[in-house]
Structures are given as C-alpha cells and as structure tokens.
Enzyme design. Sequence first.
Site, short mmCIF file in Angstrom:
data_model
loop_
_atom_site.label_atom_id
_atom_site.label_comp_id
_atom_site.label_asym_id
_atom_site.label_seq_id
_atom_site.Cartn_x
_atom_site.Cartn_y
_atom_site.Cartn_z
N TRP A 13 11.69 37.37 -30.50
CA TRP A 13 10.69 38.20 -30.92
C TRP A 13 10.18 37.88 -32.51
O TRP A 13 9.48 38.43 -33.19
CB TRP A 13 11.01 39.55 -30.99
CG TRP A 13 11.39 40.05 -29.42
CD1 TRP A 13 11.29 39.33 -28.32
CD2 TRP A 13 12.00 41.20 -29.26
NE1 TRP A 13 11.56 40.22 -27.35
CE2 TRP A 13 12.11 41.46 -27.58
CE3 TRP A 13 12.14 42.49 -29.58
CZ2 TRP A 13 12.41 42.45 -26.86
CZ3 TRP A 13 12.79 43.64 -28.93
CH2 TRP A 13 12.92 43.60 -27.58
N LYS A 14 11.20 37.01 -33.11
CA LYS A 14 10.93 36.65 -34.44
C LYS A 14 10.90 37.99 -35.52
O LYS A 14 11.58 39.10 -35.10
CB LYS A 14 9.64 35.65 -34.76
CG LYS A 14 9.66 34.75 -33.82
CD LYS A 14 8.68 33.64 -34.09
CE LYS A 14 8.82 32.39 -33.22
NZ LYS A 14 7.99 31.32 -33.44
N SER A 215 4.69 27.31 -27.70
CA SER A 215 3.48 27.61 -26.96
C SER A 215 3.44 27.78 -25.47
O SER A 215 2.66 27.65 -24.89
CB SER A 215 2.16 26.95 -27.45
OG SER A 215 2.16 27.14 -28.69
N GLY A 236 8.39 32.61 -27.90
CA GLY A 236 8.03 33.36 -29.05
C GLY A 236 6.77 34.24 -28.63
O GLY A 236 7.14 35.24 -28.13
N GLY A 237 5.78 33.69 -29.08
CA GLY A 237 4.52 34.77 -28.75
C GLY A 237 4.26 35.62 -27.57
O GLY A 237 4.15 36.86 -27.27
P1 PGA Z 1 6.09 30.25 -29.41
O1 PGA Z 1 7.54 30.02 -30.13
O2 PGA Z 1 6.43 30.44 -27.97
O3 PGA Z 1 5.29 31.52 -30.13
O4 PGA Z 1 5.39 28.87 -29.67
C1 PGA Z 1 8.57 29.58 -29.76
C2 PGA Z 1 9.64 29.64 -30.62
O5 PGA Z 1 9.29 29.67 -31.83
O6 PGA Z 1 10.79 29.83 -30.25
#
Ligand code: PGA
Length: 261
Positions: A13-14, A215, A236-237
């Site tokens: 989730w950063k 991504s 991530g996103g």
């Molecule tokens: P992303 O990030 O899926 O938004 O590209 C992946 C990650 O940083 O682990």
Amino acid sequence: MAKENKKLIVGNWKMNLNMHEASLYLHKLSGLVKTHRTVDVVLAPTMLTLQSLSLQVNYRQFKLAAQDLYWRDHGAFTGEVSASQLRGVVQYAIVGHSERRHIFHESDKDTRNKVQAAIRNGISPILCIGETAAERAMNETIHVLHDQLVGGLANVTSEELNEITIAYEPVWAIGTGNNATSEDVRVVEKAIRSQIRHLYGKTAAETVRILYGGSVNKDNAADYLTIPGIDGFLIGGASLDATVFSDIIEKAHKAASAVMK
Ligand code: PGA
C-alpha cells in the site's frame, strides 16, 4: 517454481490509507476474497496501521507484511522500527524495495542487514531486486540483478533461503503503467534461478519463490501467471482497489489450481 505451486500475492500500500481507511479497506477485501489453499495473500500497510490491522485481520485469510524495517534490534535509531518490534505482528517484510534503494539511498549492505534481521526475528523477507531504465538500456539487467542478489543474500544459509521470496521489480515498471512483457519476466526469472543455482544448488533454484512486480493490473496479471516459474506478484497501485486486487487473487487461484489438476 516454488514447492506445492502455491501463489503469493502481496499488496504494497506504500504511503497510502490512514488507519480508518485501512480498516474499511480490509473489511471490504475480507468480503471479496475467498480463502484458497492455492494462494497466500499478504497485505503491506504503513507501519502506523499494522498494529490495528493485526487485531482485525483473519490470519487464515491474509498475512501481514512490513514495507521496511530497521536491521538493529533496538537502540538509539530515531524514527526506525526494528524486526524484533515487528515480531509477532507481521509474518513478512519487504526488503530493498526500489523506493528504499533509490529515494532513500539504501545499499546492498543495508538490504543484506535487513534480510538478516528479518530472519533472526522469524519474519520472512521479500527481497526486491530490479534494474533501472538506464541499466536496462545498457544491457546490464542480468549483472545488476546478480549484484543485488549476491549483495542481499550474503550470509544467508541454504536453510534460511527457504524463508526468502525474491521479487523482481524493474524500476522502470513500478508505478508507471509500463509493465514488463511476459517474455522479459520469463528471461529474468530463468536468470535469477540460474544465479541461485550457482549460489545454493539445484533444489534451491527450483524451489525459491519468485514474484514479479511493476504495474501489475487485472488485465496483464493472467499473462504472467502462465510462466511456470513465476510464483505471484508484488502489487502497488492495483492493490489499493479491493475489487481489482481480489480479481487478481482469483486469477492466481485459477492458475495454481489448473496446474495442480
Ligand atoms: P506498482 O508498484 O504495482 O504500483 O507498479 C509495485 C511495487 O512498488 O511494489
């Protein structure tokens, strides 16, 4: 391909979702995700929300991960959280994420210390490696991955390697919408396994868990899941949308059960 062909799907989730939002998200995700023997689902919220989510989460459904940790167990390290403090709260920790390496200038030595600290405290490290766009343009991908792998795994015994997951995350693919092709990922997955074979032997090379990240979304996930040596994703996103994330989990389940049949 990892033992039992079980998939691992990690949502990073950063620095998103406050405590209230995280709790609502978990509630929603719990209703959407079926528990499958074929898939381990791991959530990596911010440090701040880990503790409260650890009380809310059904551990049979989800595991928790720290997005980072500090390698010393305790002491005068203002602002840091150690693996020994995370012990019992998380089962996994992301280590050496490209944002840690590139924004916070963490070295392979820092990463290695964190891998060690996690293992010492019973937490499974997810070791991230990946080349930048410039390194890729200069055809240095395999060398960069080799250095990050050797750097991160120095001092890790073959027994400890069982606890480690490797996440291949090309820096240029993270958060850009510019995901690696499945052919790129296939080539790199093979290279990582051959590097592991040199370091730890054939069995380790066959069983170490390798994820792809960068991504990943619900439209491109299925393609990667056809690569036998890819054991799941670091997302991530797309992990911030519970419906999309649960959709990817379901795809991983389908891919894993198709192989088991
Ligand atoms: P992303 O990030 O899926 O938004 O590209 C992946 C990650 O940083 O682990």
